[in-house]
Write an enzyme that holds these catalytic residues in place. Structure first.
Site, PDB file in Angstrom:
ATOM      1  N   TRP A  43       9.921  31.615  40.579  1.00 50.58           N
ATOM      2  CA  TRP A  43      10.902  32.718  40.618  1.00 50.58           C
ATOM      3  C   TRP A  43      11.453  32.911  42.025  1.00 50.58           C
ATOM      4  O   TRP A  43      10.702  32.777  43.002  1.00 50.58           O
ATOM      5  CB  TRP A  43      10.181  33.999  40.190  1.00 50.58           C
ATOM      6  CG  TRP A  43      10.891  35.269  40.530  1.00 50.58           C
ATOM      7  CD1 TRP A  43      10.889  35.909  41.753  1.00 50.58           C
ATOM      8  CD2 TRP A  43      11.715  36.050  39.663  1.00 50.58           C
ATOM      9  NE1 TRP A  43      11.652  37.054  41.677  1.00 50.58           N
ATOM     10  CE2 TRP A  43      12.166  37.162  40.407  1.00 50.58           C
ATOM     11  CE3 TRP A  43      12.093  35.937  38.327  1.00 50.58           C
ATOM     12  CZ2 TRP A  43      12.987  38.149  39.866  1.00 50.58           C
ATOM     13  CZ3 TRP A  43      12.912  36.918  37.780  1.00 50.58           C
ATOM     14  CH2 TRP A  43      13.349  38.005  38.544  1.00 50.58           C
ATOM     15  N   ASP A  46      15.838  38.115  46.250  1.00 49.76           N
ATOM     16  CA  ASP A  46      16.716  38.334  47.413  1.00 49.76           C
ATOM     17  C   ASP A  46      16.696  37.242  48.486  1.00 49.76           C
ATOM     18  O   ASP A  46      15.618  36.788  48.879  1.00 49.76           O
ATOM     19  CB  ASP A  46      16.302  39.619  48.147  1.00 49.76           C
ATOM     20  CG  ASP A  46      15.935  40.737  47.220  1.00 49.76           C
ATOM     21  OD1 ASP A  46      16.174  40.644  46.014  1.00 49.76           O
ATOM     22  OD2 ASP A  46      15.373  41.722  47.728  1.00 49.76           O
ATOM     23  N   GLN A  62      12.928  35.755  48.603  1.00 53.87           N
ATOM     24  CA  GLN A  62      11.798  36.300  47.847  1.00 53.87           C
ATOM     25  C   GLN A  62      11.391  35.264  46.804  1.00 53.87           C
ATOM     26  O   GLN A  62      12.239  34.745  46.072  1.00 53.87           O
ATOM     27  CB  GLN A  62      12.207  37.607  47.158  1.00 53.87           C
ATOM     28  CG  GLN A  62      12.399  38.763  48.106  1.00 53.87           C
ATOM     29  CD  GLN A  62      11.064  39.297  48.592  1.00 53.87           C
ATOM     30  OE1 GLN A  62      10.426  40.097  47.910  1.00 53.87           O
ATOM     31  NE2 GLN A  62      10.629  38.876  49.767  1.00 53.87           N
ATOM     32  N   TRP A  70       8.814  37.421  38.242  1.00 56.80           N
ATOM     33  CA  TRP A  70       8.517  38.134  39.486  1.00 56.80           C
ATOM     34  C   TRP A  70       7.014  38.371  39.579  1.00 56.80           C
ATOM     35  O   TRP A  70       6.358  38.646  38.564  1.00 56.80           O
ATOM     36  CB  TRP A  70       9.281  39.467  39.488  1.00 56.80           C
ATOM     37  CG  TRP A  70       9.251  40.186  40.792  1.00 56.80           C
ATOM     38  CD1 TRP A  70      10.133  40.040  41.824  1.00 56.80           C
ATOM     39  CD2 TRP A  70       8.297  41.170  41.211  1.00 56.80           C
ATOM     40  NE1 TRP A  70       9.778  40.871  42.861  1.00 56.80           N
ATOM     41  CE2 TRP A  70       8.655  41.580  42.509  1.00 56.80           C
ATOM     42  CE3 TRP A  70       7.171  41.748  40.615  1.00 56.80           C
ATOM     43  CZ2 TRP A  70       7.937  42.539  43.226  1.00 56.80           C
ATOM     44  CZ3 TRP A  70       6.450  42.708  41.334  1.00 56.80           C
ATOM     45  CH2 TRP A  70       6.832  43.096  42.627  1.00 56.80           C
ATOM     46  N   PHE A 105       7.594  41.627  50.971  1.00 51.14           N
ATOM     47  CA  PHE A 105       8.892  41.982  50.415  1.00 51.14           C
ATOM     48  C   PHE A 105      10.023  41.599  51.382  1.00 51.14           C
ATOM     49  O   PHE A 105       9.802  41.018  52.438  1.00 51.14           O
ATOM     50  CB  PHE A 105       8.920  43.480  50.085  1.00 51.14           C
ATOM     51  CG  PHE A 105       8.396  43.813  48.698  1.00 51.14           C
ATOM     52  CD1 PHE A 105       7.623  42.905  47.972  1.00 51.14           C
ATOM     53  CD2 PHE A 105       8.676  45.043  48.113  1.00 51.14           C
ATOM     54  CE1 PHE A 105       7.151  43.224  46.693  1.00 51.14           C
ATOM     55  CE2 PHE A 105       8.213  45.373  46.844  1.00 51.14           C
ATOM     56  CZ  PHE A 105       7.452  44.466  46.133  1.00 51.14           C
ATOM     57  N   SER A 106      11.228  42.008  50.993  1.00 51.33           N
ATOM     58  CA  SER A 106      12.431  41.522  51.684  1.00 51.33           C
ATOM     59  C   SER A 106      12.527  41.971  53.137  1.00 51.33           C
ATOM     60  O   SER A 106      11.954  42.990  53.525  1.00 51.33           O
ATOM     61  CB  SER A 106      13.677  42.001  50.940  1.00 51.33           C
ATOM     62  OG  SER A 106      13.848  41.197  49.804  1.00 51.33           O
ATOM     63  N   ARG A 168      11.919  50.282  52.394  1.00 54.67           N
ATOM     64  CA  ARG A 168      11.748  48.829  52.508  1.00 54.67           C
ATOM     65  C   ARG A 168      13.024  48.120  52.937  1.00 54.67           C
ATOM     66  O   ARG A 168      14.074  48.691  53.056  1.00 54.67           O
ATOM     67  CB  ARG A 168      11.240  48.247  51.196  1.00 54.67           C
ATOM     68  CG  ARG A 168      12.100  48.529  49.983  1.00 54.67           C
ATOM     69  CD  ARG A 168      11.478  47.846  48.736  1.00 54.67           C
ATOM     70  NE  ARG A 168      12.203  48.178  47.540  1.00 54.67           N
ATOM     71  CZ  ARG A 168      11.926  49.200  46.745  1.00 54.67           C
ATOM     72  NH1 ARG A 168      10.924  49.993  47.019  1.00 54.67           N
ATOM     73  NH2 ARG A 168      12.661  49.444  45.675  1.00 54.67           N
ATOM     74  N   GLU A 224      18.382  49.805  48.018  1.00 54.42           N
ATOM     75  CA  GLU A 224      17.638  48.596  48.372  1.00 54.42           C
ATOM     76  C   GLU A 224      18.501  47.714  49.272  1.00 54.42           C
ATOM     77  O   GLU A 224      19.730  47.732  49.215  1.00 54.42           O
ATOM     78  CB  GLU A 224      17.252  47.819  47.110  1.00 54.42           C
ATOM     79  CG  GLU A 224      16.202  48.533  46.264  1.00 54.42           C
ATOM     80  CD  GLU A 224      15.641  47.643  45.159  1.00 54.42           C
ATOM     81  OE1 GLU A 224      14.418  47.574  45.023  1.00 54.42           O
ATOM     82  OE2 GLU A 224      16.423  47.019  44.416  1.00 54.42           O
TER      83      GLU A 224
HETATM   84  C1  FRU Z   1      15.458  43.977  45.692  1.00 48.17           C
HETATM   85  C2  FRU Z   1      13.983  44.195  45.902  1.00 48.17           C
HETATM   86  C3  FRU Z   1      13.704  44.698  47.296  1.00 48.17           C
HETATM   87  C4  FRU Z   1      12.278  44.292  47.534  1.00 48.17           C
HETATM   88  C5  FRU Z   1      12.209  42.974  46.808  1.00 48.17           C
HETATM   89  C6  FRU Z   1      10.901  42.701  46.133  1.00 48.17           C
HETATM   90  O1  FRU Z   1      15.763  43.011  44.767  1.00 48.17           O
HETATM   91  O2  FRU Z   1      13.463  45.072  44.933  1.00 48.17           O
HETATM   92  O3  FRU Z   1      13.948  46.064  47.491  1.00 48.17           O
HETATM   93  O4  FRU Z   1      11.960  44.164  48.879  1.00 48.17           O
HETATM   94  O5  FRU Z   1      13.246  42.983  45.839  1.00 48.17           O
HETATM   95  O6  FRU Z   1      10.891  41.416  45.595  1.00 48.17           O
END
Ligand code: FRU
Length: 510
Positions: A43, A46, A62, A70, A105-106, A168, A224
């Site tokens: 998978w 971002d 990601q 995910w 995360f991102s 985040r 986000e």
């Molecule tokens: C956006 C998001 C971000 C987070 C990431 C987690 O698509 O939800 O806010 O950091 O994906 O995979």
């Protein structure tokens, strides 16, 4: 010296590489992109850490290497010298510390004062260790690299914010005066979607500065993947992905939607919004865009084509999600109203090198007669040019069709809707529905065949549609088995057109 947390980090990276190689050996080929960035298997979502460092473009993303769903997030990595020929790099980041226990995360990247590559990411934890029911514990972390490939984690730079459910996706940049800025997406204590600003003098210690922006939509509870950058004429763009807004007309129809506002801003002062929120792209699958500066000063951007909703058909092949083509972002005006224009980065045309000569067809499309212009066209560019003032056609379409099962995705200039649309009503696989960007004919210069155009960037599972009269529309296109034919159709009126088909080569360095 290698300490135990570094050992665990290396172990997690090795395990992830084994999983992704195993997945790659079993990966299906029907929709896997020939020239877009995607993981070897598993998978992705971002784009992260976009930068030009050490003579190469670096694109992180990601990544869940263990399945096409995910899961605990890693950072996958590819690099390139020219934005079109990509090299697979080892997975860069994996969960290994208490603070990133449930996911890396991102985040973003920039060159640090000492010349190393610094990346900033969100260390994610579920408070209950399983899901969001009891909230998240999110902190911002730093990792550094000398070669842009191997990273050392340096821990937390922004601690968890009291009473805040989501915080985040740090996006960092260096200002001209040597100050560093970070924007962060936050769900405020009043449950409003906001972008918070942090400042640093050394790119290591960060202090809260201010709320840069609050989404005026009270339904938007979290923004986000925020991004902020100057676009010229004293204007800045704030790009973000609001969670919560309700669908209205053609807007907010996807589970996840990305947009922007423009305003005046001097770093450190108050942002004065000038334009209303507008989508960055109107397609079925476009989310979490991130921008960066190319060495020649262009602002480039990648988005994610994917969905957190129902699994996409490509998951059956062992992968899910790809990035868009790189796009250049520019400031344009409709009369006096400023807006962003996104066009494919000039480099994209280099995918034509060694892929065969273009085919050009020019003529009159008689009304309601389907004309086949390619028997099998799995990847490349289709340019359709016409003069909207010289036709009564109600709908002029490029039809991407699978003759074996008859499934068709229609990309059209729909004059009644006043939009460039991607219509998946007759798609064979995956989610359906129509999406479309409004056409603005005021900006069209001149008459003749070149007056208006549609530029389709086609890959084995996707189509990105650009036009000189509308914003982009990016969607998946999951063709049936066998050939992928291209047809043209002009409904209830004939149209003179020129169409150019240019195949693209694959992007991957072996
Ligand atoms: C956006 C998001 C971000 C987070 C990431 C987690 O698509 O939800 O806010 O950091 O994906 O995979």
């Amino acid at each position: 010296m290698v300490d135990s947390s570094d050992k665990l980090f290396q172990h997690r990276l090795e395990q992830a590489e084994i999983a992704v190689s195993r997945g790659e050996a079993q990966r299906g080929t029907r929709w896997y992109p020939g020239w877009h960035i995607a993981a070897r298997s598993g998978w992705i979502n971002d784009p992260n850490g976009l930068c030009f460092y050490g003579g190469r473009y670096h694109v992180f993303f990601q990544h869940h290497p263990y399945s096409p769903e995910w899961g605990p997030m890693h950072w996958g990595h590819v690099s390139s010298t020219d934005l079109v020929r990509w090299r697979r790099e080892p997975i860069a980041l994996a969960p290994s510390l208490e603070e990133d226990r449930d996911g890396v995360f991102s985040g973003s990247a920039m060159e640090a004062p000492d010349g190393t590559l610094a990346v900033y990411y969100t260390g994610h934890r579920w408070r209950n260790g399983r899901n969001e029911d009891d909230g998240n514990l999110q902190v911002q972390c730093r990792a550094v690299s000398r070669d842009g490939i191997h990273f050392v984690k340096k821990g937390i730079v922004v601690a968890a914010l009291d009473g805040v459910r989501h915080s985040r996706d740090p996006k960092v940049w260096r200002a001209h005066d040597g100050v560093y800025w970070m924007v962060l997406g936050v769900c405020s204590r009043q449950n409003r979607g906001e972008v918070w600003l942090y400042r640093s003098h050394d790119a290591v210690a960060w202090d809260y500065h201010s709320v840069l922006y609050q989404d005026p939509d009270p339904d938007a509870f979290m923004l986000e993947c925020p991004d902020a950058f100057p676009v010229g004429d004293g204007l800045w763009a704030i790009v973000y992905c609001p969670m919560g807004p309700k669908p209205v007309g053609w807007r907010n129809r996807n589970g996840h939607n990305a947009g922007y506002v423009l305003g005046t801003w001097r770093e450190g002062e108050v942002f004065q919004q000038v334009t209303d929120y507008a989508p960055v792209d109107w397609g079925h699958e476009f989310y979490a865009p991130q921008s960066f500066l190319a060495p020649d000063g262009r602002r480039l951007l990648f988005g994610w084509m994917g969905s957190f909703g129902a699994p996409l058909p490509c998951a059956q092949e062992g992968w899910s999600g790809q990035l868009t083509a790189p796009r250049e972002v520019r400031l344009r005006y409709d009369g006096t109203r400023p807006r962003l224009e996104l066009v494919p980065a000039a480099e994209v045309t280099r995918l034509a090198e060694g892929a065969g000569a273009p085919e050009v067809w020019e003529g009159e499309l008689s009304a309601n007669t389907v004309r086949r212009i390619a028997a099998d066209f799995p990847q490349g560019e289709i340019l359709l040019e016409w003069d909207p003032a010289a036709t009564q056609s109600e709908r002029l379409s490029v039809r991407l069709r699978s003759p074996e099962d008859g499934s068709t995705v229609v990309v059209a200039w729909d004059d009644l809707a006043g939009r460039i649309v991607v219509d998946r009503g007759a798609a064979g696989q995956g989610p359906r529905g129509v999406r479309g960007a409004p056409v603005n004919r005021d900006g069209l210069g001149g008459t003749g065949l070149g007056a208006m155009h549609l530029r389709l960037l086609v890959d084995r599972g996707s189509v990105e549609v650009f036009s000189n009269a509308a914003d982009p529309v990016s969607s998946y296109w999951f063709a049936g088995l066998g050939d992928r034919t291209v047809e043209l159709l002009s409904e209830n009126g004939s149209t003179g057109v020129r169409v150019t088909l240019q195949p693209f080569r694959d992007a991957w360095e072996q």
